[in-house]
Design an enzyme around this catalytic site. Sequence first.
Site, PDB file in Angstrom:
ATOM      1  N   HIS A 159       0.834  -1.212   0.000  1.00 13.44           N
ATOM      2  CA  HIS A 159       0.000   0.000   0.000  1.00 13.44           C
ATOM      3  C   HIS A 159       0.869   1.264   0.000  1.00 13.44           C
ATOM      4  CE1 HIS A 159      -3.839  -2.133   0.667  1.00 13.44           C
ATOM      5  NE2 HIS A 159      -3.109  -2.968   1.378  1.00 13.44           N
ATOM      6  N   ASN A 198     -10.071  -3.294   2.869  1.00 13.97           N
ATOM      7  CA  ASN A 198      -9.814  -3.297   1.423  1.00 13.97           C
ATOM      8  C   ASN A 198     -11.124  -3.130   0.671  1.00 13.97           C
ATOM      9  OD1 ASN A 198      -7.012  -3.682   1.416  1.00 13.97           O
ATOM     10  ND2 ASN A 198      -7.211  -5.904   1.531  1.00 13.97           N
TER      11      ASN A 198
END
Length: 634
Positions: free
Chosen positions: A90, A162
Site C-alpha cells: 500500500h 480493502n
Amino acid sequence: MRHFSIFLAILARLGSGVVAQNVANQKIEQLQADMKDTNGQIDTTDNAVPANTSNSLRAGPRGYNLLEDTSVRKKMIHFDRERVPERVVHALGHGAYGQFESYGDWSNLTMACWLQEGAVSEAFTRFSVVVPSMGGSENGRDTHGFATKIYSQCGNQDLVGNHVSSFFIDDGAAFPDLIHAVKYEANKGFPTAGTAHETAYDFFNLHPEGAFQLMNVLSDLGIPRDVRHIAGNGIHTYRFINAQGNSTLFKWYWQPVLGLRSLIYDETQKLQGKNNNFIRIDMYNNIAAGIYPEWEFAVQLFPDDGTYMYQGYDLIIPTVIVPFEVNPPIKLGKLTLNRNPTNFFAEPESVSFAPSNVVDGVTFVPDPLLQWRLMAYDDTTTHRHGSPNGYTLPVNRPIAPFNNNYRDGYMQPYLYEGDSTSTPNDIGGVQEPSQNQTLEYITAGATAGSGPIGRYRAQYDWYGQARTFWGAMDIYARQHTVDAYRFELGNIGVPAVVQRYVDQTLNNIDNCLARRVAYGVGAEMPAIGSGPTTNVTNSTTPYPSLYPLNPGQETNKSNAGLTVAVVAGDNMFGPADMQAMMPLLSAQQVGLAVVAPRIGTLQSGVTANASFTTTSNLFYDAVFFGSIPTRPLR
Ligand SMILES: *[C@@H]1O[C@H](CO)[C@@H](O)[C@H](O)[C@H]1NC(C)=O
Ligand SMILES: *[C@@H]1O[C@H](CO)[C@@H](O)[C@H](O)[C@H]1NC(C)=O
Ligand SMILES: *[C@@H]1O[C@H](CO)[C@@H](O)[C@H](O)[C@H]1NC(C)=O
Ligand SMILES: *[C@@H]1O[C@H](CO)[C@@H](O)[C@H](O)[C@H]1NC(C)=O
Ligand SMILES: *[C@@H]1O[C@H](CO)[C@@H](O)[C@H](O)[C@H]1NC(C)=O
Ligand SMILES: *[C@@H]1O[C@H](CO)[C@@H](O)[C@H](O)[C@H]1NC(C)=O
Ligand SMILES: *[C@@H]1O[C@H](CO)[C@@H](O)[C@H](O)[C@H]1NC(C)=O
Ligand SMILES: *[C@@H]1O[C@H](CO)[C@@H](O)[C@H](O)[C@H]1NC(C)=O
C-alpha cells in the site's frame, strides 16, 4: 470470581457516564495548532538565521565551492533525508479528512463512543493500491486499501480494510510470501505492478484459499473508475462489547452512497499511461468542488456463542465471507470526506493505521490473519518513522488525552516534566488507571479457543465461494473475467504454472470457466465434465450481492462528480449550445470540459479549457461532439 469482578468494573465504568459528543472540531483545532504558514516569509537556516541559499558560496565567480557554506550545506543535508521508507505494501496512496457520524444509539451493541447517539468525530481516510511503489499507477488492476482513522473522544479507532470483501490468505504467516510473490520478481525487477507473472501464480497455485479473492480482483470490481465509487470491507470478524459485557461478533463494510463504478480493462490499461493519478485527482477535485463522497458504515451481526460459526460460515477464516442475503448488514453511521489535506507528506504519507487501534467496545477474534495484523502494522509504522514516536505526528495524534511512559527515542516531541518515568509510582508520575477506568480483556462465548499446540491449516471448500461468485456475474462480466484470467496467465512464461492453475484451481471452480481460460492461453483444456459446472446461463444465483456491478442491482445511481467532454471548434458548439447544456449537467453535479484543437477562447465565443494534446477521451464519462451549425455562430 474473575468474571464477576469484570462485570462490576464494567458497570462502574458505565456509571462514569461517557456522553457522546460532536468532537469533530477538536481534531481540526489540534491540527491548526501545527500548521505553519511560510508564505512570504524570509528564508532562514534551521537555527533561524536569514540566508540567501539560491547560489553556492564560491571562491570567485569561476572558483571552487567553499566548505564554509554552512547554509547551503544545511539545506542539502535536510534534502538528502526528505523521504521516509515507503510502505512495503500500500505504498501508493492518498487521502482526505472527513467526519463520521453515528446514526443513533448503538449502546446495546458496543461501548465504542463513536457509535453512540449524537457522536460526530473527525476522521481521516487513506486510499491505496497494494502492489505498485510510490510514483506508480493507481489505475491498474489491484486491491485498493480503504483505511480510516476516527479521532473519537475515547481514543483513535482505526478501520483498516480493502475494497473487495475477502483475502488471498487465511493466516498472516503467509503474508510475507504473498507480497514477495506479487511484487516484482526478485531477479528481474519487473513487473512493478499487477500479478500477471510467474511468481504470483506459483503462489496462487499453492494457496487456493485465495481463489475467490483473486476472481474478485480479476472481475471488473478490480478496476474501479475511482475510489469515490468503491466499497470498503473489514474482511475479518471483530467483536463488539457493550457496557454489560455482552459480546456480539460483527463484520464491517463501507457502502458507497454513490454506488460502484468500474472501467473496462482496456480503458484502465490506457489510462495508466495517460494519467496515472486519475484516481487521486478525481477525489481531490471533487472534494475541492464541494462534491463530498459518502459511505455508510454497515455491519453484519453474529451471535457470539463461542463457536465462531454462523449458519455454516466460519467467522475466523478471513477468506470466507457471509453473503448479505444470508445476513443483511445494518447501517450504523456515515463517513463524509470533505477536506483535502494541507500537506501530502505530513498527512496521507505520514498517517499510520493499525487494526490494533480500537477503543473500548471493539475487540478481536482468533483469526490467524488478524492476529498477525494486530502486531505487524505497529511494527512497520515504527520502522517507517524510524522511531516509535510516529503516533505523536499531527495526523496520527488522538484528541483524547494520552499520557504514558513511552519516553525518548528519535524525534520525541514533548518536554515531559518531573522525574518519574515508571508506573506505578508514589512520586507524582503517571498513575495506574483504576479498574473502573479500564476495560478488562473480555472473551465472551465458551472459550477463546484451545487445543494441542501445533501449526494448523484451515480446511474448507476453497472453491465454493468462487463458484458462487462466478455464477453471480452476468454473461458480460464473466467474459471480462475470463479475459482478465487470460491476460494474467497469458503473460506467464512457465507452462506448468499456467496448467496447474487451470487444472487445480479453475477446474475446481467451474469446468466451463477452466476450459474457456485454457483455450485462450494455449493450455490443455480440462476434459468436459472433469470439474463442477455452474448451472446458469444468466445470473440466477441466490447471492446477487456478490457482484453488485450487474445491471439492475444499484438503482438510482448518482452521477455527481462525473465529467462530460464536449468537442468544440471555432465553428462548432457555440455559446447557445453551452447555455442549453450547462443546466442539465449542473443539476446532476456533472462537470463539463470543453475540448478543442487549442486551449482558449474559440471564434464561437466558447472557451476551451482542454485541447487534443492535453486530454484524452479516457478522462471522461461521456464525450459529446458539438454539431456544426447550419448558419454561422457569429
Ligand atoms: C473508581 O474507582 C476509584 C478507586 O478504585 C474510586 O475512588 C472511584 O470512586 C470510582 N469511580 C466510579 C465512577 O465508580
Ligand atoms: C540572492 O543571491 C543571489 C546571488 O547569489 C542574487 O542574485 C539575488 O538577488 C539574492 N536575492 C536577494 C533577495 O537579494
Ligand atoms: C446482556 O446479557 C445479559 C445476560 O445474558 C442479558 O440479560 C441482557 O439482556 C443483555 N443485554 C443486551 C443489551 O443485549
Ligand atoms: C441492537 O440494536 C440493533 C438496532 O436496533 C439491532 O439490529 C440489534 O439486533 C441489537 N443487537 C442486540 C445484541 O441487541
Ligand atoms: C438448473 O437450473 C434450472 C433452473 O433453475 C433447474 O430447473 C434445473 O433442474 C437445474 N439443473 C441442474 C442439473 O441442477
Ligand atoms: C438470458 O438472458 C437473455 C437476455 O435477457 C434472455 O434472452 C435469455 O432467455 C436468458 N436465458 C436464460 C436461460 O434465462
Ligand atoms: C429512486 O428514486 C426515485 C425518485 O427519486 C424514488 O422514488 C425511489 O424510491 C428511489 N428508489 C430507491 C431504491 O432508492
Ligand atoms: C476543464 O473543466 C473540466 C470541468 O470543470 C474539468 O474537469 C477539467 O479538469 C478542466 N480541465 C483543465 C485542464 O482545467
